[in-house]
Design a protein around this motif. Structure first.
Motif, PDB file in Angstrom:
ATOM      1  N   ASP A 157       0.866  -1.175   0.000  1.00 40.37           N
ATOM      2  CA  ASP A 157       0.000   0.000   0.000  1.00 40.37           C
ATOM      3  C   ASP A 157       0.906   1.229   0.000  1.00 40.37           C
ATOM      4  OD1 ASP A 157      -1.646   2.156   0.590  1.00 40.37           O
ATOM      5  OD2 ASP A 157      -2.940   1.000   1.916  1.00 40.37           O
ATOM      6  N   ASN A 158       1.009   1.881  -1.141  1.00 41.45           N
ATOM      7  CA  ASN A 158       1.960   2.989  -1.268  1.00 41.45           C
ATOM      8  C   ASN A 158       1.662   4.119  -0.292  1.00 41.45           C
ATOM      9  OD1 ASN A 158       4.248   4.114  -2.928  1.00 41.45           O
ATOM     10  ND2 ASN A 158       2.761   5.743  -3.247  1.00 41.45           N
ATOM     11  N   ALA A 159       0.392   4.422  -0.087  1.00 47.28           N
ATOM     12  CA  ALA A 159       0.016   5.498   0.837  1.00 47.28           C
ATOM     13  C   ALA A 159       0.426   5.141   2.266  1.00 47.28           C
ATOM     14  CB  ALA A 159      -1.492   5.756   0.760  1.00 47.28           C
ATOM     15  N   LYS A 160       0.219   3.886   2.641  1.00 52.24           N
ATOM     16  CA  LYS A 160       0.609   3.431   3.975  1.00 52.24           C
ATOM     17  C   LYS A 160       2.123   3.482   4.133  1.00 52.24           C
ATOM     18  CE  LYS A 160       0.112  -0.470   7.173  1.00 52.24           C
ATOM     19  NZ  LYS A 160      -0.455  -1.842   7.345  1.00 52.24           N
ATOM     20  N   GLY A 161       2.843   3.073   3.074  1.00 54.94           N
ATOM     21  CA  GLY A 161       4.300   3.110   3.114  1.00 54.94           C
ATOM     22  C   GLY A 161       4.827   4.527   3.253  1.00 54.94           C
ATOM     23  N   HIS A 162       4.207   5.456   2.533  1.00 53.84           N
ATOM     24  CA  HIS A 162       4.643   6.860   2.604  1.00 53.84           C
ATOM     25  C   HIS A 162       4.373   7.440   3.989  1.00 53.84           C
ATOM     26  CE1 HIS A 162       4.367  11.270   1.640  1.00 53.84           C
ATOM     27  NE2 HIS A 162       5.530  10.956   1.111  1.00 53.84           N
ATOM     28  N   ALA A 163       3.242   7.103   4.552  1.00 59.24           N
ATOM     29  CA  ALA A 163       2.912   7.593   5.895  1.00 59.24           C
ATOM     30  C   ALA A 163       3.917   7.073   6.918  1.00 59.24           C
ATOM     31  CB  ALA A 163       1.499   7.177   6.270  1.00 59.24           C
ATOM     32  N   LEU A 164       4.284   5.791   6.814  1.00 59.49           N
ATOM     33  CA  LEU A 164       5.256   5.209   7.742  1.00 59.49           C
ATOM     34  C   LEU A 164       6.631   5.847   7.542  1.00 59.49           C
ATOM     35  CD1 LEU A 164       6.059   3.162   9.885  1.00 59.49           C
ATOM     36  CD2 LEU A 164       6.354   1.457   8.070  1.00 59.49           C
ATOM     37  N   GLN A 165       7.002   6.104   6.289  1.00 55.61           N
ATOM     38  CA  GLN A 165       8.295   6.743   6.017  1.00 55.61           C
ATOM     39  C   GLN A 165       8.355   8.129   6.645  1.00 55.61           C
ATOM     40  OE1 GLN A 165       8.527   9.105   2.599  1.00 55.61           O
ATOM     41  NE2 GLN A 165       9.827  10.067   4.140  1.00 55.61           N
ATOM     42  N   GLN A 166       7.294   8.910   6.515  1.00 56.55           N
ATOM     43  CA  GLN A 166       7.269  10.249   7.107  1.00 56.55           C
ATOM     44  C   GLN A 166       7.310  10.178   8.630  1.00 56.55           C
ATOM     45  OE1 GLN A 166       3.745  12.003   5.165  1.00 56.55           O
ATOM     46  NE2 GLN A 166       5.157  13.328   4.025  1.00 56.55           N
ATOM     47  N   GLU A 167       6.640   9.186   9.183  1.00 58.52           N
ATOM     48  CA  GLU A 167       6.632   9.000  10.633  1.00 58.52           C
ATOM     49  C   GLU A 167       8.040   8.675  11.149  1.00 58.52           C
ATOM     50  OE1 GLU A 167       4.425   6.003  13.837  1.00 58.52           O
ATOM     51  OE2 GLU A 167       3.651   6.197  11.790  1.00 58.52           O
ATOM     52  N   LEU A 168       8.735   7.782  10.440  1.00 55.24           N
ATOM     53  CA  LEU A 168      10.085   7.402  10.850  1.00 55.24           C
ATOM     54  C   LEU A 168      11.073   8.556  10.648  1.00 55.24           C
ATOM     55  CD1 LEU A 168      10.297   3.775   9.402  1.00 55.24           C
ATOM     56  CD2 LEU A 168       9.992   4.449  11.787  1.00 55.24           C
ATOM     57  N   THR A 169      10.892   9.310   9.561  1.00 51.98           N
ATOM     58  CA  THR A 169      11.765  10.458   9.303  1.00 51.98           C
ATOM     59  C   THR A 169      11.634  11.491  10.410  1.00 51.98           C
ATOM     60  OG1 THR A 169      11.630  10.127   6.909  1.00 51.98           O
ATOM     61  CG2 THR A 169      12.299  12.299   7.665  1.00 51.98           C
ATOM     62  N   ALA A 170      10.396  11.778  10.811  1.00 51.38           N
ATOM     63  CA  ALA A 170      10.165  12.746  11.889  1.00 51.38           C
ATOM     64  C   ALA A 170      10.766  12.260  13.200  1.00 51.38           C
ATOM     65  CB  ALA A 170       8.666  12.992  12.041  1.00 51.38           C
ATOM     66  N   SER A 171      10.608  10.960  13.467  1.00 48.39           N
ATOM     67  CA  SER A 171      11.161  10.382  14.697  1.00 48.39           C
ATOM     68  C   SER A 171      12.684  10.451  14.692  1.00 48.39           C
ATOM     69  CB  SER A 171      10.697   8.927  14.835  1.00 48.39           C
ATOM     70  OG  SER A 171      11.272   8.327  15.978  1.00 48.39           O
ATOM     71  N   ALA A 172      13.293  10.175  13.530  1.00 49.13           N
ATOM     72  CA  ALA A 172      14.754  10.231  13.429  1.00 49.13           C
ATOM     73  C   ALA A 172      15.265  11.651  13.625  1.00 49.13           C
ATOM     74  CB  ALA A 172      15.197   9.696  12.067  1.00 49.13           C
ATOM     75  N   ASN A 173      14.584  12.617  13.021  1.00 47.88           N
ATOM     76  CA  ASN A 173      14.977  14.016  13.188  1.00 47.88           C
ATOM     77  C   ASN A 173      14.910  14.446  14.649  1.00 47.88           C
ATOM     78  OD1 ASN A 173      15.762  15.328  10.716  1.00 47.88           O
ATOM     79  ND2 ASN A 173      13.705  14.938   9.957  1.00 47.88           N
ATOM     80  N   GLU A 174      13.865  14.006  15.318  1.00 50.63           N
ATOM     81  CA  GLU A 174      13.700  14.359  16.738  1.00 50.63           C
ATOM     82  C   GLU A 174      14.847  13.796  17.575  1.00 50.63           C
ATOM     83  OE1 GLU A 174      10.412  13.798  20.351  1.00 50.63           O
ATOM     84  OE2 GLU A 174       9.971  13.101  18.315  1.00 50.63           O
TER      85      GLU A 174
END
Length: 431
Positions: A157-174
């Motif tokens: 599910d591309n939309a689900k994958g993109h949402a998870l990627q953004q979530e992980l990116t934000a967590s990594a930045n934090e």
């Protein structure tokens, strides 16, 4: 095994077992004395019905328990997403729908160092990612100087994958911000691509790194997958930016190279011109022959210059100058030297080339037509160094020059009359 197949097999197994169990129990009831059966006929009939009903309920309960447990088991261990974390260490994690880590893979030696002693199976994905980033910082793979991090997610599910990627990116930045690390986090979603997956497996890199390489190759057809596969994320990200590849990036990638201004200055100085004398000036970071370079191009009058500058040392690696709008002779000047052109001749062309590389021996010289004009293409060699020179056959101007260090040059092909490095330097300095 699909959920439907598992359900069908469990149902068949229960249907085969329950009748036998019920028959065995009823046969025990039939073993009672004839008088007792007669006396309590009505009671026994009721009991058998109740027993059959209870056994049916029990069988149904067993089916539901086995089916429910089996489906839960299968659901837990089903891979939902593939997450890749790349710096130079390349690590892939498979996770289920609950974002629990099912498996962790180190794709190169650096990744094995990062994961050493870490037990991440069964942990929450964010916890595992934070632990990996912490280890990368501790082992020196992720620093303020080496600060590019790539997080890639693959999901059906591309939309689900993109949402998870953004979530992980934000967590990594934090996390990185709390550690006062100025990182550039690049996020991307990877779709299903069998060719890309085969390339990643063949070269031992993550699917995310393979996609980034493909994006650069698509933007610059002169690049190849095979040439870029050895680069780390920092160099790949800088190349992607130079080729204007769209990326979801937070933060600024650290550029360890000399920069465009110094590369341009090196090219202009070599050409003997100033920036206000040239036009159509362009400079771009590139990767060529196993090294990072700057490609510098500009015009001076009717001459076009192309330079390749070492991105680390500012050394001129290759250069070429082409004078445009010179009419090509109607006939080969070698056979008709009087056709409105006068050639300088091979001897003079060789002397011009050797003056550029004192001590080098000429191993090849030929007259050729190049982009509308006649040139002498001359190859010289000194020790392990090979020079390729282009001399304008009419003006005697050097219009192309390339130096190549050949580590595998056969000893017998090396010229015997080598003056030595010290003398060559002295000649050059005197010039």
């Amino acid at each position: 095994m699909t959920d439907q197949e598992l359900e069908r097999r469990l149902k068949n197994a229960v249907e085969q077992e329950v009748p036998d169990m019920l028959g065995a129990i009823l046969s025990r009831v039939a073993a009672q004395t004839k008088g007792e059966r007669s006396m309590h006929k009505t009671t026994n009939m009721t009991s058998r019905r109740r027993l059959g009903w209870r056994m049916g309920l029990a069988a149904a309960a067993i089916v539901l328990m086995m089916l429910g447990g089996g489906l839960t088991y299968q659901s837990y261990f089903a891979v939902d997403s593939l997450v890749a974390i790349d710096v130079n260490p390349s690590i892939e994690l498979t996770v289920n729908r609950q974002q629990k880590v099912l498996n962790v893979s180190a794709l190169n030696e650096d990744a094995a160092i990062v994961l050493d002693g870490m037990a991440l199976k069964g942990t929450q994905l964010k916890v595992a990612v934070n632990a990996i980033l912490g280890s990368m910082m501790k082992t020196g793979y992720l620093t303020n100087e080496q600060n590019a991090l790539l997080i890639s997610v693959e999901n059906a599910d591309n939309a689900k994958g993109h949402a998870l990627q953004q979530e992980l990116t934000a967590s990594a930045n934090e996390l990185l911000n709390t550690q006062m690390l100025s990182a550039a986090v690049v996020g991307q979603t990877v779709g299903e691509d069998q060719d890309l997956r085969a390339f990643a497996l063949q070269n031992g890199i993550s699917l995310g790194r393979a996609k980034l390489i493909d994006q650069i190759v698509a933007a610059d057809p002169l690049q190849t997958r095979e040439a870029l596969v050895s680069l780390d994320i920092q160099d790949l990200t800088l190349l992607a930016q130079a080729k204007t590849v769209h990326q979801e990036t937070t933060g600024q990638v650290k550029d360890p190279y000399i920069g465009q201004d110094k590369a341009i200055a090196a090219a202009l100085d070599h050409a003997g011109v100033t920036q206000d004398q040239v036009s159509a000036l362009a400079c771009e970071l590139d990767y060529d022959d196993g090294m990072m370079t700057y490609e510098v191009e500009f015009w001076n009058g009717n001459c076009e210059y192309e330079y390749e500058i070492d991105a680390t040392s500012a050394k001129v690696i290759k250069w070429d100058m082409e004078q445009k709008y010179i009419a090509k002779p109607d006939k080969d000047p070698a056979s008709s030297p009087d056709q409105n052109v006068t050639l300088i001749g091979e001897d003079k062309a060789k002397a011009i080339a050797q003056a550029k590389a004192p001590g080098a021996a000429v191993v090849k010289c030929k007259l050729d037509e190049d982009d509308g004009r006649w040139v002498y293409e001359i190859e010289l060699r000194q020790g392990q160094t090979e020079y390729d020179c282009k001399v304008d056959a009419v003006t005697g101007q050097i219009i192309g020059w390339e130096v190549d260090e050949e580590d595998d040059l056969p000893a017998e092909s090396q010229p015997a009359n080598v003056i030595g490095e010290d003398k060559a330097k002295a000649i050059a300095q005197a010039k």
